[in-house]
Write an enzyme that holds these catalytic residues in place. Structure first.
Site, mmCIF file in Angstrom:
data_model
loop_
_atom_site.group_PDB
_atom_site.id
_atom_site.type_symbol
_atom_site.label_atom_id
_atom_site.label_comp_id
_atom_site.label_asym_id
_atom_site.label_seq_id
_atom_site.Cartn_x
_atom_site.Cartn_y
_atom_site.Cartn_z
ATOM 1 N N GLY A 109 2.314 2.341 10.981
ATOM 2 C CA GLY A 109 3.322 3.393 10.901
ATOM 3 C C GLY A 109 4.001 3.712 12.222
ATOM 4 O O GLY A 109 4.755 4.670 12.324
ATOM 5 N N ASN B 81 0.871 -1.187 0.000
ATOM 6 C CA ASN B 81 0.000 0.000 0.000
ATOM 7 C C ASN B 81 0.901 1.228 0.000
ATOM 8 O O ASN B 81 1.475 1.580 1.032
ATOM 9 C CB ASN B 81 -0.884 -0.051 1.266
ATOM 10 N N TRP B 82 1.023 1.844 -1.162
ATOM 11 C CA TRP B 82 1.983 2.951 -1.291
ATOM 12 C C TRP B 82 1.440 4.255 -0.718
ATOM 13 O O TRP B 82 2.143 5.244 -0.661
ATOM 14 C CB TRP B 82 2.383 3.141 -2.766
ATOM 15 N N LYS B 83 0.164 4.255 -0.370
ATOM 16 C CA LYS B 83 -0.491 5.453 0.188
ATOM 17 C C LYS B 83 -0.261 6.659 -0.734
ATOM 18 O O LYS B 83 -0.142 6.478 -1.949
ATOM 19 C CB LYS B 83 -0.013 5.697 1.627
ATOM 20 N N GLU C 176 -6.987 4.814 7.900
ATOM 21 C CA GLU C 176 -6.749 6.231 7.556
ATOM 22 C C GLU C 176 -7.969 6.820 6.850
ATOM 23 O O GLU C 176 -8.266 8.001 6.982
ATOM 24 C CB GLU C 176 -5.474 6.349 6.700
ATOM 25 N N SER D 164 3.171 -1.955 10.538
ATOM 26 C CA SER D 164 4.609 -2.000 10.848
ATOM 27 C C SER D 164 5.271 -3.328 10.491
ATOM 28 O O SER D 164 6.191 -3.777 11.184
ATOM 29 C CB SER D 164 4.866 -1.649 12.325
ATOM 30 N N HIS E 141 -9.623 1.195 5.019
ATOM 31 C CA HIS E 141 -8.356 1.414 5.723
ATOM 32 C C HIS E 141 -8.603 2.401 6.870
ATOM 33 O O HIS E 141 -9.400 3.325 6.736
ATOM 34 C CB HIS E 141 -7.310 1.968 4.746
ATOM 35 N N GLY F 207 4.700 1.435 4.827
ATOM 36 C CA GLY F 207 6.009 2.072 4.678
ATOM 37 C C GLY F 207 7.059 1.204 4.004
ATOM 38 O O GLY F 207 7.772 1.658 3.096
ATOM 39 N N GLU G 31 -5.494 -4.983 10.717
ATOM 40 C CA GLU G 31 -4.514 -3.919 10.933
ATOM 41 C C GLU G 31 -4.847 -3.178 12.227
ATOM 42 O O GLU G 31 -5.708 -2.281 12.221
ATOM 43 C CB GLU G 31 -4.545 -2.920 9.771
HETATM 44 P P1 PGA Z 1 2.665 0.413 7.759
HETATM 45 O O1 PGA Z 1 1.199 0.611 7.128
HETATM 46 O O2 PGA Z 1 3.223 -0.868 7.199
HETATM 47 O O3 PGA Z 1 3.425 1.625 7.322
HETATM 48 O O4 PGA Z 1 2.494 0.342 9.241
HETATM 49 C C1 PGA Z 1 0.348 -0.471 6.904
HETATM 50 C C2 PGA Z 1 -0.927 0.026 6.280
HETATM 51 O O5 PGA Z 1 -1.371 1.127 6.624
HETATM 52 O O6 PGA Z 1 -1.542 -0.661 5.417
#
Ligand code: PGA
Length: 261
Positions: free
Chosen positions: A180, A10-12, A102, A220, A100, A242, A174
């Site tokens: 993150g 997931n490159w966000k 976010e 993470s 997600h 990330g 998650e």
């Molecule tokens: P992260 O994000 O690996 O940077 O913790 C995971 C995600 O949000 O899908």
């Protein structure tokens, strides 16, 4: 039952078209080498919308699949700024990340919104990767399982009665506090949650229908912790944020998945 591993990047909101292409080229080379050694499960990358088309062009017939990071529940029309599932399909997506944390936190997406998007993804021929997970307050209060149960229960009315290859869904556990942050749950906590999610899916959809649903861990994930997390029973792969922006790290995470299947 052993399910085919799935590792999703997931490159966000990171990267212009040029950087997305560089990252994809490196992954293509790395994945091709691993395929020769038969080391691979399924790999999906989810670039920002603006890079999907360009990335799709260089993925060609490779084994790396493409996914979107979000979509509208609507199918077309006056929804300024939105992207629908058909548009994602049109630029080569097979998958879409939905719900997600976010999206839930910054854009106010509710369980109902997520459910409607999941139904729209099935309608539009996309496989949803549906994110669920508790926040830190819920974990500390001992209500992590209840929080995830509520999210899955809210999805139930939107799930198909019969699953087929075309409407397979993926669940990504998650924990919000792990995203993150560099923190991860213990293997025991991950195991407990993955067993619980499978049990809930069985309850709401029926065991026959959910047998093939893959349950990923996300939050993470790094080369240093991936092998320990992937060795937990019922973890069918990972959703990587990330670390998916570094080809070396993402490939190392792919390598960490057990290869006996
Ligand atoms: P992260 O994000 O690996 O940077 O913790 C995971 C995600 O949000 O899908």
């Amino acid at each position: 039952m052993r399910r085919r591993a799935l590792i999703v990047g997931n490159w966000k909101m990171n990267g212009l078209v040029e950087t997305a292409l560089e990252l994809t080229e490196s992954l293509l080379t790395g994945v091709a080498k691993r395929e020769k050694k038969k080391l691979l499960g399924e790999v999906v990358v989810c670039p920002p919308f603006t890079a999907l088309s360009a990335v799709n062009n260089i993925l060609g017939g490779s084994s790396i699949k493409l996914g979107g990071q979000n979509m509208s529940a609507e199918s077309s029309g006056a929804f300024t700024g939105e992207i629908c599932g058909i548009m994602l399909r049109n630029v080569g997506c097979r998958y879409v990340i939905l719900g997600h944390s976010e999206r839930r936190r910054h854009f106010g997406e509710t369980d109902l919104d997520v459910g409607r998007k999941v139904a729209a993804a099935f309608r539009d021929g996309l496989n949803p990767i549906i994110c669920v997970g508790e926040d830190m307050a819920q974990r500390e209060a001992g209500s992590a399982l209840d929080a995830v149960d509520a999210q899955i229960q809210a999805l139930a009315p939107f799930l198909p009665e019969k699953t087929t290859k075309q409407n397979q869904m993926v669940i990504a556990y998650e924990p919000v506090w792990a995203i993150g942050s560099g923190q991860t749950p213990t293997p025991q906590q991950i195991s407990e949650m993955h067993v619980f999610i499978r049990d809930r899916l069985d309850k709401y959809m029926g065991a026959d229908e959910t047998r093939k649903v893959r349950i990923l861990y996300g939050g993470s994930l790094k080369p240093e912790n991936a092998a320990a997390i992937f060795s937990v029973d019922n973890v069918d792969g990972g959703l990587v944020g990330g670390s998916s922006l570094s080809p070396q790290d993402f490939l190392a995470i792919i390598d960490a998945y057990p290869t006996s299947d």
